[in-house]
Design a protein around this motif. Sequence first.
Motif, PDB file in Angstrom:
ATOM      1  N   SER A  37      48.859  46.381  34.424  1.00 28.77           N
ATOM      2  CA  SER A  37      48.420  45.143  35.074  1.00 28.77           C
ATOM      3  C   SER A  37      46.955  45.254  35.449  1.00 28.77           C
ATOM      4  O   SER A  37      46.423  46.355  35.644  1.00 28.77           O
ATOM      5  N   TRP A  38      46.278  44.119  35.528  1.00 30.21           N
ATOM      6  CA  TRP A  38      44.902  44.093  36.009  1.00 30.21           C
ATOM      7  C   TRP A  38      44.892  44.230  37.521  1.00 30.21           C
ATOM      8  O   TRP A  38      45.820  43.782  38.211  1.00 30.21           O
ATOM      9  N   GLY A  39      43.835  44.824  38.042  1.00 29.92           N
ATOM     10  CA  GLY A  39      43.758  45.068  39.473  1.00 29.92           C
ATOM     11  C   GLY A  39      42.956  44.026  40.224  1.00 29.92           C
ATOM     12  O   GLY A  39      42.479  43.039  39.661  1.00 29.92           O
ATOM     13  N   ASN A  40      42.820  44.269  41.525  1.00 31.46           N
ATOM     14  CA  ASN A  40      41.980  43.452  42.418  1.00 31.46           C
ATOM     15  C   ASN A  40      42.374  41.978  42.428  1.00 31.46           C
ATOM     16  O   ASN A  40      41.524  41.096  42.560  1.00 31.46           O
ATOM     17  N   LYS A  76      36.096  33.728  42.677  1.00 29.43           N
ATOM     18  CA  LYS A  76      35.561  34.184  41.384  1.00 29.43           C
ATOM     19  C   LYS A  76      36.673  34.782  40.516  1.00 29.43           C
ATOM     20  O   LYS A  76      36.689  34.593  39.303  1.00 29.43           O
ATOM     21  N   GLN A  77      37.610  35.488  41.130  1.00 30.27           N
ATOM     22  CA  GLN A  77      38.741  36.027  40.374  1.00 30.27           C
ATOM     23  C   GLN A  77      39.591  34.894  39.797  1.00 30.27           C
ATOM     24  O   GLN A  77      40.068  34.970  38.661  1.00 30.27           O
ATOM     25  N   THR A 122      49.479  46.326  42.921  1.00 33.05           N
ATOM     26  CA  THR A 122      49.769  47.757  42.829  1.00 33.05           C
ATOM     27  C   THR A 122      48.840  48.576  43.710  1.00 33.05           C
ATOM     28  O   THR A 122      47.696  48.195  43.964  1.00 33.05           O
ATOM     29  N   THR A 123      49.364  49.701  44.166  1.00 32.45           N
ATOM     30  CA  THR A 123      48.567  50.663  44.922  1.00 32.45           C
ATOM     31  C   THR A 123      48.338  51.882  44.036  1.00 32.45           C
ATOM     32  O   THR A 123      49.289  52.444  43.478  1.00 32.45           O
ATOM     33  N   THR A 124      47.101  52.280  43.881  1.00 36.27           N
ATOM     34  CA  THR A 124      46.761  53.401  43.002  1.00 36.27           C
ATOM     35  C   THR A 124      46.932  54.733  43.721  1.00 36.27           C
ATOM     36  O   THR A 124      46.408  54.931  44.822  1.00 36.27           O
TER      37      THR A 124
END
Length: 651
Positions: A370-373, A333-334, A391-393
Amino acid sequence: MKKARKNIIKIKEKELHEGLDYYYNLILGKINKFKYRPSNLKKDALFVHKTSLEFQKLAQEELDKKIELIQTLFRLNKQKEKDVLEAFALCVEACFRITAKRAYVVQIMGAIALYKKFIIEMSTGEGKTLTAAIAAGVLGWLGKPIHIFTSNDYLAARDAELFEEFYNSIGLTCCSITSSNSPEERKKLYESNIVYTTGKEVLADFLKDRMKEDSSFDFNKYLIDKVSGKLNENDYALRGLEIAIIDEADSVLADDAVTPLIISATAENKVLQKSVVDAYKIASLLKKDEDYKISEKFNDITLTKSGIKIVEENSFELNEIWKVKHRREYLVKQALTARELYLLNKHYIIKEGKVVIVDEKTGRIMEHRSWGNGLHQAIEVKEGLGITDPTTTFAKMSFQRFFRLYTHLCGMSGTLKNLDNEFWQIYEISILKIPTRVPSKMIIKKDEFFLDENKKNTKIIEYINSLNKKGIPVLIGVTSIKDSENLAKELKKIGLQSKTLNALHDEDEANIISQAGQKGSITIATNMAGRGTDIDISEEINSLGGLHVITTQRDKSRRIDLQFFGRCARQGENGVAVAFLSLDDLIIKHYLPAWLREFFLKNFNSKLIKKIAWLFYVFYQKKIEKDISNIRNKTLLQEFNLKNSMSYTLD
């Protein structure tokens, strides 16, 4: 050795109200708004203006003595109402001596309202920058740190430089903090009485300060530990969240409010990198409307039964991530979302081989975001670029929640339409409308409504051409980079040269917009690009009717339309604004039922049907605006309830 600064940060979130309390609090908001009537505000402002003219007779030494005396009263918190008004008069005179600009009565009204914790609605071109400076001067004498928030780094640096000498003349220090400042520089700059900056800079520094206390920082836990006194003193960059003056308050406190600022770092994840490539390959096997359905309205994609089956059949030989049903479907889906819903030169651009996000609200690029997931990586696969590490938040917080932490929150904007209840419920601040210095001469023409986008664009070009022949400057607002480039090409075909301001050409934003009022000028800008920069016109242009502003469809918020219209007819000048609409516009396509849109398309020649279609357009714009406002309230309520539930658990 330099002594570490004492932690003076005070954190106390305002309560949120539900049920009957919600309506009771709304009533309190209405009462608060009328506690300080516009008539009383004008009376005080007239007194300040008159007193400032009397101070004009004083020698510089005498004025300095008066400033020193009243500054002492403020520092001791012994100032009375008459002292406050005298303080404003002193600041008005001091500012005039440095800048040669004496604040008008309406600007003084605005400054007093900011001092009294109001959000002011002040028309474009009425001098909000000077208004904020006068208010900051008086508030600065309270001895608390003041943050003045602007739209971008350019405006922060410009305004700080413009008023630094004025602030120094009344015993205050001033600076700007932009993205170019190092951590060491920031710590020193925050020592200034008044700091011009942007929301993202201060929120980022706030989160970094919190991370010093706990490497696994959690904001909800922070609040609990703060109240319980478990936190150690630290040498923070910030000196506290005390006074905030926000320019373009509608954008900061509403439109961008629920957007979180995230402190993160890249972390190698080869499994995810391979998975997004595999997901895109599987997505290429799926057929639109057969294996998946698109909801552009909700920016969402749903897999059908056949689509789910294809995903499952092609996942057997892949790594462990693909063994879990919801994970493999999410990855595909992404990939589909990246392919179908995120468009090049609308949602992002490619700059130096990298995907760079474009802020849809402002048309500006958002570098280092940047967009996540896995979405960002899916877009990189789509564009055939190298895949970056995800990225790691480490910490994140919404601007909405952050600004609620200030003890004195105030701000200004050109249009605050329909935000009264929201601002009171979320921030407990009321809106005051400041009258214009001279009556507005803006002519807002009736919307031009067309069957489809092609007919609309043809008429737009004809309209621009007719104005250009008369030498009338035109500013056109479009919704995407692609639209701005296409319009520029079409104009060029008929021999018209234009300047385009979008994320691909944003290096000289202020200069491009400042020249938009010159004779024969045609400027195309995405959304609110150039907001905060004056567009000057000559007497000749004013006699021709002033700057003409065109929007190529209605925004989801009427406020944004009116803000763009406000680029013309400033301070009593002439100006014309008009919107060109069609049945292909996003509001109609996403919200009007398909069968009704088809009916309007077939019967558009009827004046009555055309009028009804336009009414639906207006209705859905208002509905969307209200729905978005409700979402902002619900989002904050969810965050707040989460904090309360954590507080209960940790007790």
